[in-house]
Write an enzyme that holds these catalytic residues in place. Sequence first.
Site, PDB file in Angstrom:
ATOM      1  CD1 TRP A 193     -29.396 -36.404  -5.276  1.00 13.52           C
ATOM      2  CD2 TRP A 193     -27.504 -35.533  -6.102  1.00 13.52           C
ATOM      3  NE1 TRP A 193     -28.357 -36.793  -4.470  1.00 13.52           N
ATOM      4  CE2 TRP A 193     -27.183 -36.277  -4.947  1.00 13.52           C
ATOM      5  CE3 TRP A 193     -26.473 -34.888  -6.782  1.00 13.52           C
ATOM      6  CZ2 TRP A 193     -25.871 -36.397  -4.469  1.00 13.52           C
ATOM      7  CZ3 TRP A 193     -25.171 -35.002  -6.301  1.00 13.52           C
ATOM      8  CH2 TRP A 193     -24.889 -35.753  -5.159  1.00 13.52           C
TER       9      TRP A 193
ATOM     10  CG  ASP B 233     -29.539 -37.436 -12.126  1.00 12.80           C
ATOM     11  OD1 ASP B 233     -29.417 -38.674 -12.097  1.00 12.80           O
ATOM     12  OD2 ASP B 233     -29.025 -36.680 -11.269  1.00 12.80           O
TER      13      ASP B 233
ATOM     14  CE  LYS C 234     -27.176 -42.632  -6.387  1.00  9.89           C
ATOM     15  NZ  LYS C 234     -26.911 -42.518  -4.995  1.00  9.89           N
TER      16      LYS C 234
HETATM   17  C1  LIG Z   1     -29.993 -38.477  -8.353  1.00  8.42           C
HETATM   18  C2  LIG Z   1     -28.516 -38.296  -8.219  1.00  8.42           C
HETATM   19  N1  LIG Z   1     -27.878 -37.582  -9.139  1.00  8.42           N
HETATM   20  C3  LIG Z   1     -26.549 -37.387  -9.076  1.00  8.42           C
HETATM   21  C4  LIG Z   1     -25.801 -37.922  -8.060  1.00  8.42           C
HETATM   22  C5  LIG Z   1     -24.315 -37.682  -8.018  1.00  8.42           C
HETATM   23  O1  LIG Z   1     -23.667 -38.838  -8.375  1.00  8.42           O
HETATM   24  P1  LIG Z   1     -22.063 -38.975  -8.348  1.00  8.42           P
HETATM   25  O2  LIG Z   1     -21.666 -38.969  -6.921  1.00  8.42           O
HETATM   26  O3  LIG Z   1     -21.851 -40.271  -9.049  1.00  8.42           O
HETATM   27  O4  LIG Z   1     -21.505 -37.814  -9.096  1.00  8.42           O
HETATM   28  C6  LIG Z   1     -26.428 -38.677  -7.068  1.00  8.42           C
HETATM   29  C7  LIG Z   1     -25.642 -39.266  -5.952  1.00  8.42           C
HETATM   30  O5  LIG Z   1     -26.127 -39.775  -4.995  1.00  8.42           O
HETATM   31  C8  LIG Z   1     -27.821 -38.850  -7.144  1.00  8.42           C
HETATM   32  O6  LIG Z   1     -28.483 -39.578  -6.212  1.00  8.42           O
END
Ligand SMILES: Cc1ncc(COP(=O)(O)O)c(C=O)c1O
Length: 356
Positions: A99, A166, A190
């Site tokens: 991520w 994040d 989550k």
């Molecule tokens: C740490 C993290 N950041 C970003 C995201 C992306 O999230 P989204 O699918 O809501 O854009 C995720 C998705 O699992 C994630 O676990």
Amino acid sequence: MPRVFNFSAGPAMLPTEVLEASAKALLDYNGKGFGIAECSHRGKEFDGVADEAIARCKSLLGIGDSHDVLFLQGGATALFTLIPQSLGANGDYLVSGEWSQKAFKAAPKGTAKAVASSEATNFDHCPDEATWQLRPDASYFHVCSNETVHGHRLPVWPKHPNLVVDASSEFLSRPHPVADTALIYGGAQKNLGPAGLVLAIVRKDLYPRIPASIPGIWNFQKLAEAKSMVNTPPTFSIYILLETFRWLERQGGLAAMEKLNAEKAGLIYGAVDGSGGFYKGTVAVPAQRSHMNVTFRLPTAELDDAFVKQAEKLGMVALKGYRTVGGIRASIYNAMPLAGCQALAQFMKDFAAKNG
Ligand SMILES: Cc1ncc(COP(=O)(O)O)c(C=O)c1O
């Protein structure tokens, strides 16, 4: 209907009490004869929901006047795409997993910088702070505090004058140092509520940096001024978030959640470490092991598959690891009860005894 122990990484299980209260409000909100998803976001019912959600979020995290609480859309991906456009093109990025790498790739090439990366070892840890090549003039420093796919976390968030975090997969699983953070964001799916909703906490002194070219619908300041209602917000998702905040308070707040989450994770890591090498954790630095996403492998891919299938028969679902990492991933967010982790740890012992 009995509910199974759902180890999905996200969208993930939500507390039953939150679902029950939300389902009730969906049919009828406080005896009004209409549900909370069926009334105007400009009316007093939803306005009360938005006010209470902001107030409870601030109280849970101890947020003062320096920061605003925003409810946004487009997922965490929309946020990490918007951040360089809003705060400056020359951000520094710690690339520690799936991520944070995606966030870095969404930043402008050539001006954004990866200050360190653990890609060479398949993101099996977060690079040590001593190796970070931070630039003093970077507009911000972006980290992912819990790498959902690779199963490690920053035990302590780094210090930086413009830290952007994040926190998607660990939001409100422990207290967060909001006062020392410029921007915290996370997809709700989550720990907080349904997919699509993003919780963001933004330090107000960042607003003058936002270029005039950013449309109002994506402008943090304009969104804050409009209580996240520049347009119609995802009202029912925000309602579920409010029920989650209420539930977190009933659990004793974030310090209590942190303690419980450490105990839950400890049970599963204990089963890994006590298996005489049958289970192998995928994270190279034990102090960085995630308390939310526990990742490990069995001796063969066939055993991984058998483990997942047998666990499912016992009411423990969604244990298969992420497609690029393989193995097993047990996601144990706030809503996973201690009993779920106890059941999984016991199953791990039994499975190892039979197959080891
Ligand atoms: C740490 C993290 N950041 C970003 C995201 C992306 O999230 P989204 O699918 O809501 O854009 C995720 C998705 O699992 C994630 O676990």
